[in-house]
Design an enzyme around this catalytic site. Sequence first.
Site, PDB file in Angstrom:
ATOM      1  N   LYS A  36      55.204   3.885 -30.346  1.00 46.44           N
ATOM      2  CA  LYS A  36      53.966   4.367 -30.985  1.00 46.44           C
ATOM      3  C   LYS A  36      53.802   3.941 -32.448  1.00 46.44           C
ATOM      4  CE  LYS A  36      52.901   8.484 -28.307  1.00 46.44           C
ATOM      5  NZ  LYS A  36      52.565   9.903 -28.393  1.00 46.44           N
ATOM      6  N   ASP A  39      46.157  11.840 -29.498  1.00 46.51           N
ATOM      7  CA  ASP A  39      47.064  12.975 -29.240  1.00 46.51           C
ATOM      8  C   ASP A  39      46.574  14.278 -29.874  1.00 46.51           C
ATOM      9  OD1 ASP A  39      48.950  11.705 -27.627  1.00 46.51           O
ATOM     10  OD2 ASP A  39      50.144  11.029 -29.339  1.00 46.51           O
TER      11      ASP A  39
END
Length: 278
Positions: free
Chosen positions: A66, A102
């Site tokens: 990420k 997210d």
Amino acid sequence: MKPIYGLIGNPVAHSMSPDIHNAALQDLSLEGHYHAFRVENEDLEDAVKGMRALGIQGFNVTVPHKVAIMKHLDRIDESAEALGAVNTVRREKEGLVGYNTDGAGFLKSLKPSLDRPLSELSILLIGAGGAARAIFTTLAAETPKRLDVANRTPEKALAFTQRFEGEARALSLQEAEADLSAYDIVIQTTSVGMHPNIEAAPLSLTNAKETCLVCDIIYNPLKTALLQEAEAKGLKTLDGVGMFIGQAALAFELWTGHEPNMEKMKSIVLQQLGGKSC
Ligand code: ATR
């Protein structure tokens, strides 16, 4: 050519993302396919080059890539810039653009459980890792009444709270446990309680007030030890399926421009987890 979407991470064998995205494509009669690719750290750059060369329309990025992926992309959207991590990539005119869904995915799952605006609520975030950072940054933008962070290593929590202009304290887990009655919402973001250590919880809810909403972003197991304790005390709970579906739905919307059927996505996840969500 039919659009191809995907996921890169390691491991990805048990990811439920292919199932929920493929079901959402089918449900909307959209052409395309979503596939999970296991990518080792040393192959990340080549994998991104491959995504470009093959004309992949969009892909999700999961652990451990990420942060590392950011330097291989052509632009980072502010949603990901603020978090220092990317979980979604979309092919655009200017090249591959990194986003992060997210935090917004968590907020999407939290909102239906709230009976008052966040500006009136005091929140405790447990944990100071990548997931906590996404949630903290998103919640901070909603200016809650208080946004405290408790972590095993309190210095890491301080790095979060120092960036928040409103009321925010960095606490040890013990301090948070003692002062739990101060919070309307408790959000658990650490790996404590995740399979296989399902008996563990980062703190006890003994001092939580009756109206407290307890959230855990873990979804395996669906009912962590923390959520079980909350239920036993009669508190409201929110499990991690909502955030997982929320971030997936926002990625799907970025790629296709269509809102997926989140209930369908959720039922697939619950079927695979063999349980009933909170
Ligand atoms: P993620 O990206 O999934 O959030 P991470 O960045 O590795 O994962 O962060 C893990 C979080 O879980 C951290 O808050 C970590 O606490 P530390 O900052 O003190 O390391 C927390 N954590 C992991 N194992 C823990 C344990 N046994 N007890 C308490 N907290 C734990």
